[in-house]
Design a protein around this motif. Structure first.
Motif, mmCIF file in Angstrom:
data_model
loop_
_atom_site.group_PDB
_atom_site.id
_atom_site.type_symbol
_atom_site.label_atom_id
_atom_site.label_comp_id
_atom_site.label_asym_id
_atom_site.label_seq_id
_atom_site.Cartn_x
_atom_site.Cartn_y
_atom_site.Cartn_z
ATOM 1 N N THR A 1 -5.161 4.052 0.432
ATOM 2 C CA THR A 1 -3.746 4.284 0.715
ATOM 3 C C THR A 1 -3.376 3.597 2.020
ATOM 4 O O THR A 1 -4.250 3.111 2.753
ATOM 5 C CB THR A 1 -3.463 5.785 0.858
ATOM 6 O OG1 THR A 1 -4.203 6.286 1.996
ATOM 7 C CG2 THR A 1 -3.876 6.544 -0.402
ATOM 8 N N TRP B 1 0.857 -1.188 0.000
ATOM 9 C CA TRP B 1 0.000 0.000 0.000
ATOM 10 C C TRP B 1 0.890 1.234 0.000
ATOM 11 O O TRP B 1 1.784 1.357 0.828
ATOM 12 C CB TRP B 1 -0.899 -0.007 1.235
ATOM 13 C CG TRP B 1 -1.678 -1.275 1.358
ATOM 14 C CD1 TRP B 1 -1.268 -2.431 1.970
ATOM 15 C CD2 TRP B 1 -2.967 -1.541 0.826
ATOM 16 N NE1 TRP B 1 -2.243 -3.402 1.857
ATOM 17 C CE2 TRP B 1 -3.301 -2.876 1.166
ATOM 18 C CE3 TRP B 1 -3.900 -0.781 0.111
ATOM 19 C CZ2 TRP B 1 -4.506 -3.468 0.802
ATOM 20 C CZ3 TRP B 1 -5.100 -1.361 -0.246
ATOM 21 C CH2 TRP B 1 -5.401 -2.688 0.094
ATOM 22 N N ARG C 1 -5.082 -6.652 -1.509
ATOM 23 C CA ARG C 1 -6.218 -5.932 -2.089
ATOM 24 C C ARG C 1 -7.402 -6.866 -2.291
ATOM 25 O O ARG C 1 -8.555 -6.457 -2.190
ATOM 26 C CB ARG C 1 -5.802 -5.277 -3.399
ATOM 27 C CG ARG C 1 -4.713 -4.241 -3.183
ATOM 28 C CD ARG C 1 -4.390 -3.442 -4.434
ATOM 29 N NE ARG C 1 -3.288 -2.538 -4.162
ATOM 30 C CZ ARG C 1 -3.400 -1.369 -3.543
ATOM 31 N NH1 ARG C 1 -4.587 -0.969 -3.153
ATOM 32 N NH2 ARG C 1 -2.358 -0.600 -3.319
#
Length: 213
Positions: free
Chosen positions: A190, A138, A170
């Motif tokens: 983020t 990330w 993810r």
């Protein structure tokens, strides 16, 4: 001449259940340290300060406390499996998290590369070898790639009495977010937003253990 290794006082959580209940082993434990930074402890052995003898099952402790911080035992991870290495938990609660980036110690970053079983157990060799294909990084506000080692302390393997810690991907984050966060796109998140979300999830799912954050 043999190298003299540092020693540090530690407290031991034998299982995740013990961590949740803030129940530490009743022993005056000292870790003999091979390597240490602000975010990890690489331990040679853990001994009883009174007798100098090794403490049974100490190296498989789910976590240890040192100097006010909690360190998760990477032997309880498949993605980052690394015996005798403990990584600092930056978030504690129902969901605990540790962070890994380019500045992390090599002994931490190399975890899981050759792991095919052990403390965590199970037929996960293929999973580990395939994990290099998964997107588990990330970007933070400085455009640095960081990984999040996430531990759901409510998801305990009853046989081992421990929860496993693995990298948040993810693909997995959608399941982690749940329906109420379905409007958020994993690809748009983020590092900072992931951290905020984990803390929010802890607020919404309080543990019997008071959060240290």
């Amino acid at each position: 001449m043999a190298q003299t290794l540092d020693t540090i006082p530690v407290s031991l959580y034998e299982t995740t259940y013990d961590f949740i209940k803030n129940k530490k082993r009743d022993v005056n434990a000292v870790a003999i340290v091979r390597q240490q930074s602000s975010t990890h402890i690489f331990v040679k052995k853990i001994i009883d300060a009174a007798t100098g003898k090794k403490i049974k099952k100490s190296m498989t402790s789910w976590a240890i406390d040192h100097d006010g911080d909690t360190y998760f035992n990477l032997s309880h991870s498949s993605d980052m499996h690394q015996p005798n290495v403990f990584i600092k938990l930056e978030i504690t609660g129902t969901y605990c998290a540790a962070f890994i980036d380019e500045h992390s110690a090599q002994v931490v970053k190399s975890g899981g590369k050759h792991y095919t079983g052990g403390v965590v157990g199970g037929a996960i060799g293929v999973v580990v070898s395939e994990s290099v294909k998964w997107n588990k990084s990330w970007k933070d506000q400085y455009n640095i790639q960081r990984k999040v080692l996430l531990i759901n302390t409510s998801a305990i393997n009853e046989k081992r009495k421990n929860a496993e810690g693995n990298l948040l991907s993810r693909k997995q984050v959608t399941e982690f977010l749940g329906e109420k966060y379905a409007h958020l796109e994993a690809k748009e998140l983020t590092f900072e937003s992931i951290v905020a979300l984990i803390k929010k999830m802890n607020t919404e799912n309080p543990s019997s253990l008071d959060s240290k954050n």
